[in-house]
Design a protein around this motif. Structure first.
Motif, PDB file in Angstrom:
ATOM      1  N   ARG A 192       1.424  11.789 -10.080  1.00 54.97           N
ATOM      2  CA  ARG A 192       0.301  12.726 -10.073  1.00 54.97           C
ATOM      3  C   ARG A 192      -1.015  12.032 -10.389  1.00 54.97           C
ATOM      4  N   GLY A 193      -1.225  10.926  -9.721  1.00 56.55           N
ATOM      5  CA  GLY A 193      -2.505  10.247  -9.840  1.00 56.55           C
ATOM      6  C   GLY A 193      -2.703   9.494 -11.142  1.00 56.55           C
TER       7      GLY A 193
ATOM      8  N   LEU B 238       2.288   1.718  -3.414  1.00 59.64           N
ATOM      9  CA  LEU B 238       1.227   2.082  -4.353  1.00 59.64           C
ATOM     10  C   LEU B 238       0.879   3.560  -4.194  1.00 59.64           C
ATOM     11  N   ARG B 239       0.721   3.971  -2.955  1.00 62.82           N
ATOM     12  CA  ARG B 239       0.344   5.355  -2.712  1.00 62.82           C
ATOM     13  C   ARG B 239       1.434   6.309  -3.143  1.00 62.82           C
TER      14      ARG B 239
ATOM     15  N   GLU C 242       0.832  -1.193   0.000  1.00 63.28           N
ATOM     16  CA  GLU C 242       0.000   0.000   0.000  1.00 63.28           C
ATOM     17  C   GLU C 242       0.871   1.249   0.000  1.00 63.28           C
TER      18      GLU C 242
ATOM     19  N   MET D  91       1.617   6.505  -6.954  1.00 61.99           N
ATOM     20  CA  MET D  91       0.511   7.281  -7.509  1.00 61.99           C
ATOM     21  C   MET D  91       0.729   8.776  -7.272  1.00 61.99           C
ATOM     22  N   LEU D  92       1.281   9.088  -6.111  1.00 56.52           N
ATOM     23  CA  LEU D  92       1.507  10.493  -5.781  1.00 56.52           C
ATOM     24  C   LEU D  92       2.574  11.087  -6.694  1.00 56.52           C
TER      25      LEU D  92
END
Lengths: 501, 177
Positions: A460-461, A452-453, A449, A456-457
């Motif tokens: 930029r998503g 992954l986070r 997690e 993604m950050l």
């Protein structure tokens, strides 16, 4: 190359410290003991003994846990040969030919070949771990969050592919494990997640509780259902421990092939010793000139799986030590042990704590040597252990686990949580769900997690980051291909055959 | 047993025979688990801008679990599978009972929050271990009293020596110390 020797020298100087030799010997002995006793798996033992190692220095603790792991591979083969009861899942195939050899009065030869095969495989695997450690670590340094996430996805998919039974169910177990790992405080915001406002859950569920519940307690509950029939122990004296020259010649090819196959399968995430021993036996049967004689007591049928399971048990440390990713449930427990000692598994272990890294590798070789020396003369002792009835064994395991879990945090709640996971594990067994992928996912969950986070950050998503970065895309592609292959009915059938055999 | 499932007469209406009950009910329970997880993480903030919120991942994985649970249940509905094995009651009850008793007795506990106004005393390691051993051994159908008592004493001594003297873990040994 000189580096390798310098490093190994460092390792041996750490491993040869009297304390560490003691821990190594203790681990190997306990591992053998547990390997001999049917009904307590390796994972359960490592989980059980985890709390005991907390008071030890980190190097000693990990050396001992590693010793338990490969010691169990040795011990399991002893009961397979003598009693036709595999002490461990890894030695199920050893029963086929090993016990037949024992019935023909060649138990000594079977046991010593098993020990020699294991020792040879252990030596090769030790060198392999040492040699692959450095290059893999430098690869790991190229990894960003996206790659780490993809790698963990791959690892979990491997666990799915290699789990026996339905692919769908293994996937469901992975998701359950991931979900369970998210209980507790959120890493970034500290918000309590799925805690049902219970303060006991705010730190999340301890890994040892889950492992001890689903592997330890659930297995005991399960075993209580099966009536304990008397065991048919080969009573006659074991004579002639040494194999004949012919035996050695016959077995040498099988040992070499088993070692190679085992080393490869050990490195792959999700693989490990069980799959390795099955694969080696099947492979040996296929290349043999007389496959029809397998199952009647041929020495290759003992040598190949024993070499393979030991090699795999050791090479499975490679992904753990270099990438920080546990390839199977036992390695997941090692992660738990390392974290408790404040060591975050991963590439930095080798650079920041070289004495831990190399000390552990060197101790594996020493441990294997000790196992050969202690095991063969002690065969009689191990067999007499089988006479301890299960009705006395299991309450001992239960109280031992209770004290162990309690001592981790001095928390009675943890003990109750483990009991609930015991019931959950019992339910899983009843519905043919495999607990191993669940536990693996439970350990990888927070890491996954987090990466992954972060990925993604940074992106930029943009979720396409996992397929646009080449390494990550490659890993995801391999995972997808594997999943498709595993889901194809034809190969599924073949896979089941391997497990049935 | 599978024969029975195959030749199952379709009764009136949409009566459907579950062909693989292990998978079917297993899948249903997983779906229930997923729903509980979605409900329990419902109050958590989700995606904010580019960043995942604390609730994003749990809901994502719970939704996936619900999907896979449904797939498992569907295979159970349409494909033949073994029947559900009977659950034993005695073994699990004694084993779990022993573990829970150990947890309650080692430090003492108040049973207030399950509605029983009883305060259990803190017995310490020695009595708790002994009691847990004796309760768990009663789960076996082959239990013999004398042998069990001896084994319980031996195991208690072993655990005290190992955990308290060798590993030096801080334990209260008796109710009074």
């Amino acid at each position: 190359m000189t580096d390798l020797f310098a490093n190994l020298w460092l390792g041996f100087s750490v491993a040869a410290h009297p304390y560490n030799i003691g821990f190594c010997l203790l681990g190997a002995l306990v591992g053998t003991l547990v390997g001999v006793l049917p009904g307590i798996g390796t994972v359960a033992t490592v989980a059980m003994l985890l709390p005991i190692t907390f008071g030890l220095p980190p190097v000693g603790a990990l050396i001992m846990l590693a010793g338990i792991y490969y010691g169990a591979q040795y011990g399991g083969s002893t009961t397979s040969v003598l009693v036709n009861i595999p002490g461990e899942a890894t030695s199920v195939v050893t029963c086929l030919d090993g016990h037949q050899m024992a019935r023909q009065g060649r138990a000594g030869a079977a046991l010593s070949i098993a020990a020699i095969a294991s020792f040879f495989a252990g030596c090769v695997a030790t060198v392999l771990v040492a040699a692959l450690g450095a290059p893999l670590t430098s690869v790991a340094l190229l990894f960003g969050p996206a790659e780490y996430f993809a790698l963990m996805v791959l690892g979990l998919i491997f666990a799915v592919v290699l789990a026996k039974g339905s692919v769908l169910k293994a996937m469901a177990m992975i998701l359950t494990g991931l979900l369970l790992s998210m209980i507790g405080s959120d890493l970034e915001t500290g918000a309590g997640r799925m805690t049902f406002d219970l303060p006991e859950l705010s730190d999340g569920i301890g890994f040892a509780n889950v492992a001890m519940g689903v592997f330890g307690f659930a297995e005991i509950i399960r075993n209580l259902e099966i009536s304990q029939e008397s065991r048919d122990i080969v009573q006659s004296k074991i004579k002639g421990l040494m194999p004949t020259r012919q035996d050695l010649v016959d077995a040498s090819g099988a040992i070499a092939r088993g070692t190679i196959l085992g080393s490869l399968l050990g490195i792959l995430p999700g693989g490990g010793a069980v799959v390795a021993s099955f694969a080696a036996y099947t492979f040996e049967k296929r290349v043999s000139k007389h496959p029809e004689r397998f199952g009647t007591g041929v020495i290759e049928g003992v040598a190949a799986p024993e070499a393979a399971n030991n090699a795999a048990a050791q090479t499975s440390f490679i992904p753990l030590l270099t990438l920080g990713i546990p390839p199977n449930a036992v390695m997941a427990l090692m992660v738990g042990a390392m974290t408790i000692h404040g060591i975050i598994p991963g590439p930095q272990v080798m650079t920041k704590q070289p004495e831990l890294f190399w000390g552990m590798i060197a101790s594996m070789w020493l441990g294997n040597l000790m196992l050969v020396i202690i095991n063969l003369p002690l065969v009689g002792v191990w067999v007499s252990l089988l006479r301890v009835p299960y009705r006395l064994l299991y309450p001992s395991i239960i109280v031992f686990c209770c004290i162990g879990i309690y001592s981790i945090n001095n928390s009675p709640t943890d003990v109750v949580i483990a009991a609930m996971f015991g019931l959950f594990g019992y339910w899983l067994i009843k519905h043919d769900f495999e607990p191993a992928p669940l536990v693996l996912a439970f350990v990888l969950g927070p890491l996954m997690e987090e990466n992954l986070r972060r990925a993604m950050l940074i992106a930029r998503g943009d979720a396409t980051v996992f397929v646009t970065r080449p390494i990550s895309a490659g890993l995801i592609l391999v995972a997808l291909v594997l999943l498709v292959i595993a889901a194809l009915p034809m190969i599924r059938k073949r896979r089941d055959e391997v497990f049935v055999e | 047993m599978p024969d029975d499932a195959k030749s199952s007469p379709r009764g009136g209406g949409f009566q459907f025979k579950v062909r693989g009950p292990r998978d079917f009910y297993g899948g249903l329970v997983l779906i229930a688990l997923a729903i509980v997880a979605i409900w329990a993480s419902g109050d958590l903030p989700g995606q904010a801008g580019f960043a995942f919120g604390p609730g994003t991942a749990p809901r994502m994985f719970a939704t996936l679990l619900a999907i896979f649970g449904a797939l498992v249940a569907l295979t159970g509905l349409f494909m033949d599978g073994p029947p559900i094995e009977k659950y034993a009651l005695k073994g699990p009850a004694y084993v779990v009972g022993a573990i829970v008793l150990f947890a309650l007795l080692i430090r003492g506990a108040s049973l207030d929050y399950i509605g029983v106004p009883v305060q259990l005393p803190a017995l310490g390691l020695v009595p708790s271990t002994f009691i847990a051993f004796m309760v768990s051994i009663m789960g076996s159908s082959e239990m013999r009293w004398i042998e069990s008592l001896l084994a319980a004493v031996a195991m208690t001594i072993f655990c005290v020596v190992l955990f308290v003297y060798l590993l030096q873990l801080p334990f209260q040994l008796w109710p009074w110390v």
